[in-house]
Design a protein around this motif. Structure first.
Motif, PDB file in Angstrom:
ATOM      1  N   ALA A  46       0.823  -1.214   0.000  1.00 23.41           N
ATOM      2  CA  ALA A  46       0.000   0.000   0.000  1.00 23.41           C
ATOM      3  C   ALA A  46       0.852   1.257   0.000  1.00 23.41           C
ATOM      4  O   ALA A  46       0.417   2.323  -0.474  1.00 23.41           O
ATOM      5  N   LYS A  47       2.086   1.175   0.513  1.00 30.67           N
ATOM      6  CA  LYS A  47       2.963   2.342   0.561  1.00 30.67           C
ATOM      7  C   LYS A  47       3.373   2.829  -0.824  1.00 30.67           C
ATOM      8  O   LYS A  47       3.860   3.949  -0.972  1.00 30.67           O
ATOM      9  N   PHE A  48       3.178   1.974  -1.820  1.00 29.36           N
ATOM     10  CA  PHE A  48       3.609   2.326  -3.173  1.00 29.36           C
ATOM     11  C   PHE A  48       2.452   2.842  -4.028  1.00 29.36           C
ATOM     12  O   PHE A  48       2.642   3.186  -5.191  1.00 29.36           O
ATOM     13  N   ASP A 133       0.323   1.486  -8.537  1.00 26.80           N
ATOM     14  CA  ASP A 133       0.530   0.741  -7.304  1.00 26.80           C
ATOM     15  C   ASP A 133       1.812  -0.096  -7.391  1.00 26.80           C
ATOM     16  O   ASP A 133       2.598   0.050  -8.338  1.00 26.80           O
ATOM     17  N   TYR A 134       2.025  -0.955  -6.427  1.00 27.75           N
ATOM     18  CA  TYR A 134       3.237  -1.771  -6.338  1.00 27.75           C
ATOM     19  C   TYR A 134       3.497  -2.552  -7.620  1.00 27.75           C
ATOM     20  O   TYR A 134       4.638  -2.688  -8.064  1.00 27.75           O
ATOM     21  N   ASP A 135       2.432  -3.047  -8.237  1.00 25.84           N
ATOM     22  CA  ASP A 135       2.591  -3.876  -9.435  1.00 25.84           C
ATOM     23  C   ASP A 135       3.170  -3.088 -10.605  1.00 25.84           C
ATOM     24  O   ASP A 135       3.789  -3.672 -11.499  1.00 25.84           O
ATOM     25  N   TYR A 136       2.968  -1.773 -10.615  1.00 28.53           N
ATOM     26  CA  TYR A 136       3.458  -0.975 -11.736  1.00 28.53           C
ATOM     27  C   TYR A 136       4.972  -0.769 -11.680  1.00 28.53           C
ATOM     28  O   TYR A 136       5.666  -0.847 -12.689  1.00 28.53           O
TER      29      TYR A 136
END
Length: 338
Positions: A46-48, A133-136
């Motif tokens: 979530a931090k990303f 998000d993190y996945d990007y």
């Protein structure tokens, strides 16, 4: 409670799991390296999560590709991110996203000629919230945010099959499992990430590895010039950067010649030569290399052309040159001789 295991089962390489006779399971013993599982690492993804607030132009669907070219100086240009999005107000229209640093609707960086050709002045403006998000983000971007400021991010790693191997600097050791987790998340082709421990001191030039993330097994498969090779990265020496040299040497061997490889490894010279119709005598002092040399010869359907040995290289050469039947072939417990 202790369990009695059938002698024949032990001889066949089987063992029993569990202590409840009603739920006994028989499983084959593994003959390849498994490393100790690493501790669980949880990344707060979530931090990303972030939102980019972008300006956008409402454009006809049919003109999107033309406008992408005409306005490429101001159009959003991000890896793995589309610059054209659906317009929620009109199915026949699209939103052409502009770069994050484009904040002036006058678009002063565009020439007057480009503005007229694209018809910018007649277009409607819109705002768009692009959620990332993190996945990007890629591994480098993730690690730069997670590691302490000023600490150098591991820039690259080498792979052997599904295994990535690193040689982390001392300053990164405290973050090694986090690094392994991120690399695994961001490289779908990988299943295992390991780190080299200490210097190479073994007789067979095999480093000691510690598992940072992923599958504990170090048995993997690599391909060189279309030929598959199975190996145990924890027991045999392998360097993927030698692929060109392997090919160069094989091409030097002429039809009708015999190849004798005194330090054959798992067969990067022996197997391609045998597949090309050459008779091969291949030896390695490491018994695991000799094992995978036989495995790869069988798998590539050229075992009838390869004699495999597990000897000291000097004794191997002497035995080949000595009058008589020659050295005894390593059959891996299957019997057979040269």
């Amino acid at each position: 409670a202790d369990l009695d295991v059938d002698v024949d089962a032990r001889a066949a390489g089987l063992f029993l799991r569990g202590s409840d006779e009603s739920a006994l399971m028989v499983a084959p013993m593994e003959h390849f390296t498994r490393l100790v599982a690493p501790p669980d690492v949880t990344i707060d993804k979530a931090k990303f999560s972030t939102v980019l607030r972008l300006l956008a132009l409402r454009v006809p669907k049919a003109k999107c590709q033309m406008l992408l070219k005409q306005l490429r100086g101001v159009v959003l240009d991000m890896p793995r991110q589309r610059a054209i999005m659906n317009d929620p107000k009109d199915e026949s229209m699209r939103l052409l996203l502009l770069k994050e640093d484009v904040v002036d609707k006058a678009l002063p960086t565009l020439s007057e000629e480009t503005r007229r050709a694209a018809g910018v002045d007649a277009m409607e403006w819109a705002e768009f919230e692009l959620e990332l998000d993190y996945d990007y983000f890629n591994a480098d971007q993730i690690l730069r945010k997670m590691l302490p400021a000023g600490m150098e991010v591991p820039g690259s790693f080498e792979t052997v099959g599904h295994i990535a191997h690193l040689n982390l600097r001392d300053e990164l050791v405290d973050y090694k499992h986090m690094i392994g987790r991120v690399l695994l998340d961001k490289n779908p082709r990988l299943r295992t990430v390991v780190n080299k421990v200490g210097s190479i001191a073994s007789e067979f030039r095999v480093p000691e590895w510690e598992l940072l993330a992923g599958d504990t097994s170090l048995e993997t498969e690599v391909r060189q010039h279309g030929i598959p090779f199975k190996l145990d990265f924890g027991e045999v020496y392998w360097n993927s950067r030698l692929e060109a040299e392997h090919k160069r040497i094989i091409e030097l061997v002429k039809p009708g010649e015999i190849l004798c490889d005194a330090m054959a490894g798992i067969g990067p010279f022996a197997v391609p030569a045998a597949k090309g119709g050459l008779r091969v005598y291949a030896n390695d002092l490491n018994p695991q290399c000799s094992h995978y040399l036989r495995v790869n010869s069988h798998a590539n359907k050229c075992k009838h052309m390869v004699k495999c040995y597990n000897m000291d290289a000097r004794e191997f050469i002497r035995a080949l040159l000595r009058p008589g039947p020659g050295p005894e072939e390593d059959s891996g417990g299957e019997g057979g001789a040269a």
